[in-house]
Structures are given as structure tokens and as C-alpha cells.
Design a protein around this motif. Structure first.
Motif, short mmCIF file in Angstrom:
data_model
loop_
_atom_site.label_atom_id
_atom_site.label_comp_id
_atom_site.label_asym_id
_atom_site.label_seq_id
_atom_site.Cartn_x
_atom_site.Cartn_y
_atom_site.Cartn_z
N SER A 59 52.82 53.98 37.91
CA SER A 59 52.41 54.76 39.08
C SER A 59 53.20 54.39 40.32
N THR A 60 53.94 53.27 40.26
CA THR A 60 54.71 52.84 41.43
C THR A 60 56.21 52.73 41.17
N VAL A 61 56.57 52.46 39.90
CA VAL A 61 57.99 52.29 39.55
C VAL A 61 58.30 53.04 38.26
N GLU A 62 59.44 53.69 38.23
CA GLU A 62 59.85 54.41 37.02
C GLU A 62 61.26 53.99 36.62
N TRP A 63 61.37 53.35 35.45
CA TRP A 63 62.67 53.01 34.88
C TRP A 63 63.15 54.18 34.04
N GLN A 64 64.44 54.50 34.16
CA GLN A 64 65.01 55.64 33.46
C GLN A 64 66.31 55.25 32.76
N TYR A 65 66.68 56.03 31.76
CA TYR A 65 67.96 55.82 31.09
C TYR A 65 68.73 57.14 31.05
N ARG A 66 70.06 57.03 31.11
CA ARG A 66 70.88 58.24 31.14
C ARG A 66 70.90 58.90 29.77
N LYS A 70 71.62 63.86 32.66
CA LYS A 70 70.36 63.58 33.35
C LYS A 70 69.79 62.22 32.97
N PHE A 71 68.81 61.78 33.75
CA PHE A 71 68.09 60.54 33.45
C PHE A 71 66.71 60.89 32.92
N ASP A 75 58.91 55.33 28.28
CA ASP A 75 57.47 55.37 28.07
C ASP A 75 56.83 54.26 28.91
N PRO A 76 55.52 54.36 29.21
CA PRO A 76 54.86 53.39 30.11
C PRO A 76 55.00 51.93 29.69
N PHE A 77 54.99 51.64 28.38
CA PHE A 77 55.05 50.25 27.94
C PHE A 77 56.45 49.66 28.11
N THR A 78 57.48 50.44 27.78
CA THR A 78 58.86 49.97 28.00
C THR A 78 59.12 49.85 29.49
N ILE A 118 74.28 52.31 27.69
CA ILE A 118 73.53 53.39 28.34
C ILE A 118 73.13 52.92 29.73
N GLU A 119 73.42 53.74 30.72
CA GLU A 119 73.10 53.39 32.11
C GLU A 119 71.59 53.46 32.35
N LEU A 120 71.08 52.49 33.09
CA LEU A 120 69.66 52.44 33.46
C LEU A 120 69.50 52.65 34.96
N LYS A 121 68.32 53.08 35.35
CA LYS A 121 68.05 53.28 36.78
C LYS A 121 66.59 52.93 37.06
#
Length: 231
Positions: A59-66, A70-71, A75-78, A118-121
Motif C-alpha cells: 500500500s506504500t511501496v511498489e516494486w516493479q520489473y521491466r 513497460k514495467f 505480487d505482494p509477497f515478492t 531484468i531491470e527493477l524499479k
């Protein structure tokens, strides 16, 4: 699961109410059944606690992968695993992307599997916080001691006195937790939609010991924190 224990150990498990059960059978088998049931309860509590932390984190931080141009959000646990590594300043952590195991470099924001990268953000989600909250200066949880002559102190004291408790108030602190607040507002909106009205909140007080206050301030209420201090 309980029926399996009954069959294997030749015991009878009766559910008395929502929070208690009765075991009947030979003493040795009853002790074994009790031990297995306690293990099941502990496992469920760990899973529920992990789920709670994961939801609060997402709810406060979102990790993403390319993924192509697009990114895509994890999932919530990862997402929780990556954020924990980030907060602990761990250099790397193992994660899965499309069912394949990668080594995620938290510093350089890249996930590696052999020669594949794979790029992360990391995206900090903005939360609409109460106007009376003080600047948290980047911290996730802050305790603010209220002044005895402030309106907020007076309102909390008034609500507390309605409980008929005669306890002496030493101090009142406001818990500023962005994740818990955002999660609370999400649940509040869900209830308003479900019940078709906005009168869904009550001011309640809950007693606890000093050893659990930090856990509650950081993670919210959890039945595994329950003890003999509730009021």
C-alpha cells in the motif's frame, strides 16, 4: 486437517466455540494431537501475519520489473521481500519472475539469472495523510506526543473517560504510520461500499503490555499479540 488427526490418532476433536476445542481419547494420543494442532495454529498465524505485512507494504511501496517496454508490479509477497531487503540494506535477495529464480541486486535495481538481466524499479506510492500529522521526514512510523492543552489531547482524553476507567493518563501519543493509515482507508471505503453508508467507525480502547506496543505501532493489531491486558 483436523479429521485427518482424528483418524490417525483415534481421538475425538469437538469444537466448543470459535476460539476453543476439546480433545478426547487416550492420554498419549491426546497430547500428540494437541501438539499437532498447536503447530497448525502457529503456521496459520505466521501466514496471516506475513500476508498482513505484505498488504501493508504494497500500500506504500511498489516494486516493479521491466517487461518489454513497460514495467509490471510484483505480487505482494515478492514486493514485501524486496522492500524488506531494501530497508535492511541487504545487497541482494532471491526472487521469482515468471516462475524462474533470479538474484535481485537491491542497490543497482537489476535481477540476474545467468546472463539474463531484468531491470527493477522501486516506486514510492503517495498516501493522502491526515492534515494534523507532522512531517515524518521519510520515516515509516513516527510517535508524536500530544500537548496536554491541545484539542486532540482533550478529545482523546474525553473518549477514554467514557470507558469509566479511572487510570491516570501519563501521556498520549499519536501513532503516525503511513502503511497502516492507507490500509485502514482502503478497508473503510470497502465497508462504506458494502454497507451503503459511512457510519462504520467506533472509537475503542485496547490494553496491552509494553513488550507488544512496538509491534502494534508498526504492524497493527494481531491476535498473536493477544495476552491478559485487554480492556
Amino acid at each position: 486437517m483436523l479429521r485427518k488427526i482424528e483418524k490417525e490418532l483415534n481421538v475425538i476433536i469437538e469444537k466448543k466455540d470459535q476460539d476453543s476445542i476439546t480433545l478426547k481419547g487416550l492420554t498419549g494420543f491426546v497430547y500428540t494431537a494437541e501438539s499437532r494442532i498447536r503447530d497448525i495454529i502457529c503456521k496459520v498465524e505466521r501466514i496471516e501475519n506475513r500476508k498482513r505485512v505484505a498488504i501493508l507494504t504494497s500500500s506504500t511501496v511498489e516494486w516493479q520489473y521491466r517487461r518489454g517496454r513497460k514495467f509490471k508490479a510484483f505480487d505482494p509477497f515478492t514486493n514485501c521481500d524486496l522492500e524488506e531487503a531494501f530497508n535492511l540494506q541487504t545487497t541482494s535477495v532471491q526472487i521469482k519472475i515468471n516462475s524462474e529464480v533470479y538474484n535481485a541486486d537491491i542497490v543497482y535495481k537489476v535481477a540476474t539469472r545467468g546472463r539474463k538481466q531484468i531491470e527493477l524499479k522501486r516506486v514510492q506510492l503517495k498516501a493522502s495523510l491526515p492534515l494534523n500529522w507532522e512531517d515524518m521526514k521519510g520515516q515509516s512510523v513516527v510517535l508524536i506526543e500530544l500537548k496536554a492543552d491541545s484539542q486532540e489531547f482533550t478529545e482523546v482524553e474525553k473518549e477514554f473517560r467514557k470507558t469509566s476507567l479511572s487510570s491516570n493518563i501519563i501521556k498520549i501519543e499519536r501513532v503516525q504510520n503511513c502503511a497502516l493509515w492507507r490500509n485502514y482507508m482502503i478497508k473503510k471505503e470497502e465497508l462504506e461500499d458494502k454497507n451503503k453508508h459511512k457510519n462504520n467507525e467506533k472509537h475503542l480502547f485496547h490494553g496491552t503490555g509494553p513488550h507488544t506496543t512496538d509491534q502494534i505501532n508498526n504492524q497493527g493489531f494481531n491476535r498473536s499479540f493477544a495476552g491478559m491486558n485487554a480492556i
